[in-house]
Design a protein around this motif. Structure first.
Motif, PDB file in Angstrom:
ATOM      1  N   THR A  18       0.781  -1.116  -0.079  1.00 35.47           N
ATOM      2  CA  THR A  18       0.036   0.016   0.157  1.00 35.47           C
ATOM      3  C   THR A  18       0.945   1.129  -0.021  1.00 35.47           C
ATOM      4  O   THR A  18       2.150   1.254   0.284  1.00 35.47           O
ATOM      5  N   GLY A  19       0.226   2.491  -0.192  1.00 34.71           N
ATOM      6  CA  GLY A  19       0.874   3.655  -0.186  1.00 34.71           C
ATOM      7  C   GLY A  19       1.469   4.003   1.267  1.00 34.71           C
ATOM      8  O   GLY A  19       2.497   4.542   1.351  1.00 34.71           O
ATOM      9  N   SER A  20       0.596   3.536   2.152  1.00 39.38           N
ATOM     10  CA  SER A  20       1.224   3.823   3.544  1.00 39.38           C
ATOM     11  C   SER A  20       2.536   3.024   3.767  1.00 39.38           C
ATOM     12  O   SER A  20       3.240   3.522   4.563  1.00 39.38           O
ATOM     13  N   ASP A  21       2.493   1.661   3.321  1.00 34.49           N
ATOM     14  CA  ASP A  21       3.895   1.079   3.540  1.00 34.49           C
ATOM     15  C   ASP A  21       5.037   1.910   2.796  1.00 34.49           C
ATOM     16  O   ASP A  21       6.145   1.745   3.347  1.00 34.49           O
TER      17      ASP A  21
ATOM     18  N   ALA B 270       6.107   4.573   5.125  1.00 31.63           N
ATOM     19  CA  ALA B 270       6.728   4.198   6.205  1.00 31.63           C
ATOM     20  C   ALA B 270       8.352   4.022   5.648  1.00 31.63           C
ATOM     21  O   ALA B 270       9.049   4.199   6.543  1.00 31.63           O
ATOM     22  N   GLU B 271       8.494   3.579   4.339  1.00 26.82           N
ATOM     23  CA  GLU B 271       9.976   3.261   4.288  1.00 26.82           C
ATOM     24  C   GLU B 271      10.605   4.820   4.222  1.00 26.82           C
ATOM     25  O   GLU B 271      11.818   4.872   4.604  1.00 26.82           O
TER      26      GLU B 271
ATOM     27  N   GLU C 243       5.162   1.164  13.235  1.00 21.66           N
ATOM     28  CA  GLU C 243       4.798   0.053  13.847  1.00 21.66           C
ATOM     29  C   GLU C 243       3.513  -0.474  12.556  1.00 21.66           C
ATOM     30  O   GLU C 243       3.355  -1.802  12.615  1.00 21.66           O
ATOM     31  N   PHE C 244       3.022   0.455  11.993  1.00 28.20           N
ATOM     32  CA  PHE C 244       2.031   0.116  11.007  1.00 28.20           C
ATOM     33  C   PHE C 244       2.271  -1.070   9.921  1.00 28.20           C
ATOM     34  O   PHE C 244       1.904  -1.860   9.516  1.00 28.20           O
ATOM     35  N   SER C 245       3.690  -0.682   9.459  1.00 30.04           N
ATOM     36  CA  SER C 245       4.203  -1.145   8.425  1.00 30.04           C
ATOM     37  C   SER C 245       5.029  -2.559   8.629  1.00 30.04           C
ATOM     38  O   SER C 245       5.082  -3.385   7.797  1.00 30.04           O
ATOM     39  N   LYS C 246       5.179  -2.905  10.200  1.00 30.60           N
ATOM     40  CA  LYS C 246       5.299  -4.252  10.308  1.00 30.60           C
ATOM     41  C   LYS C 246       4.074  -5.163  10.644  1.00 30.60           C
ATOM     42  O   LYS C 246       4.322  -6.422  10.711  1.00 30.60           O
TER      43      LYS C 246
END
Length: 246
Positions: free
Chosen positions: A75-78, A81-82, A187-190
């Motif tokens: 996703t865009g959020s991931d 996160a990077e 945390e979300f990306s994990k």
């Protein structure tokens, strides 16, 4: 608070391949999104986050900050996160890369959520909708919030259903600008994608299914998402002043 704007941009799209580079009034769409984001004075820095060398080249040609990211993000959020893992910042705002005429005030409204309540770590916007076709469309993401403004659920189905006689509950569309405090975003990306996220195709449900909260503020502003090639002509008319967003 150091605030970073991130515009995710990927070349691959099932409905519109190469969308970030489509020409709008002679410049790539991603240029117009970046230009609107630059009007938000609260941003300390703005980056395009991409996994494609063609997009990177276009960004550099137009003097836009760009960061190369993995092509494995779900996703865009991931992808944001990077960027957060590489860039110093406290609040990261995900500005959708397919909204070239987004009103900067909408971005400011999302940022204001965190300035008004320090306990918020995940925020976005909602807008009331009354058009029945838009309400019924599965392409429209609907959201229901509690009295505090925290999301209770997102769905592509009609929520609330309004099947009962009498006074109908208002229906709100989710406006896809996300903002996250850095610690929560990492945390979300994990987190593995959840059943509800995959079932609805709506990324905040990944966190909500695990008990996290998301605060939404109501907006009265309208934007145009370029989902298909035929949407480009309308955006060009708006940029030329021949048509308004209302």
């Amino acid at each position: 608070m150091k605030i970073i704007g991130v515009i995710p941009a990927r070349y691959k799209s099932s409905r519109f391949p190469g969308k970030p580079l489509v020409s709008i009034c002679g410049k790539p769409m991603i240029y117009w999104v970046y230009k609107q984001a630059k009007k938000v004075k609260e941003f300390d820095k703005i980056y395009i986050a991409t996994d494609d060398e063609r997009i990177k080249t276009a960004c550099e040609e137009h003097n836009m900050n760009v960061i190369m990211t993995s092509d494995k993000h779900a996703t865009g959020s991931d992808r944001v996160a990077e960027v957060a893992s590489k860039v110093d910042g406290d609040l990261f705002v995900n500005v959708q890369g397919d909204e070239p005429v987004i009103n900067p005030e909408m971005i400011r409204q999302v940022i204001s959520i965190f300035l008004e309540d320090d306990s918020v770590y995940f925020g976005s916007l909602k807008k009331e909708i009354t058009d029945l076709d838009e309400i019924r469309a599965t392409s429209t993401v609907k959201v229901v919030t509690d009295d505090k403004g925290d999301a209770m659920y997102f769905s592509r189905s009609v929520i609330p259903s309004n099947l009962k006689d009498g006074k109908l509950a208002r229906v709100f569309r989710h406006v896809g600008i996300y903002a996250y405090k850095k610690e929560f975003l990492l945390e979300f990306s994990k987190m593995p994608q959840s059943e509800l996220e995959l079932g609805e195709g709506i990324e905040p449900l990944r966190a909500m299914q695990r008990g996290y909260k998301m605060r939404l503020k109501e907006t009265s502003y309208t934007s145009i998402g370029v989902d298909l090639p035929e949407h480009v002509a309308k955006v060009e008319r708006v940029l030329r002043g021949e048509e308004t967003l209302d």
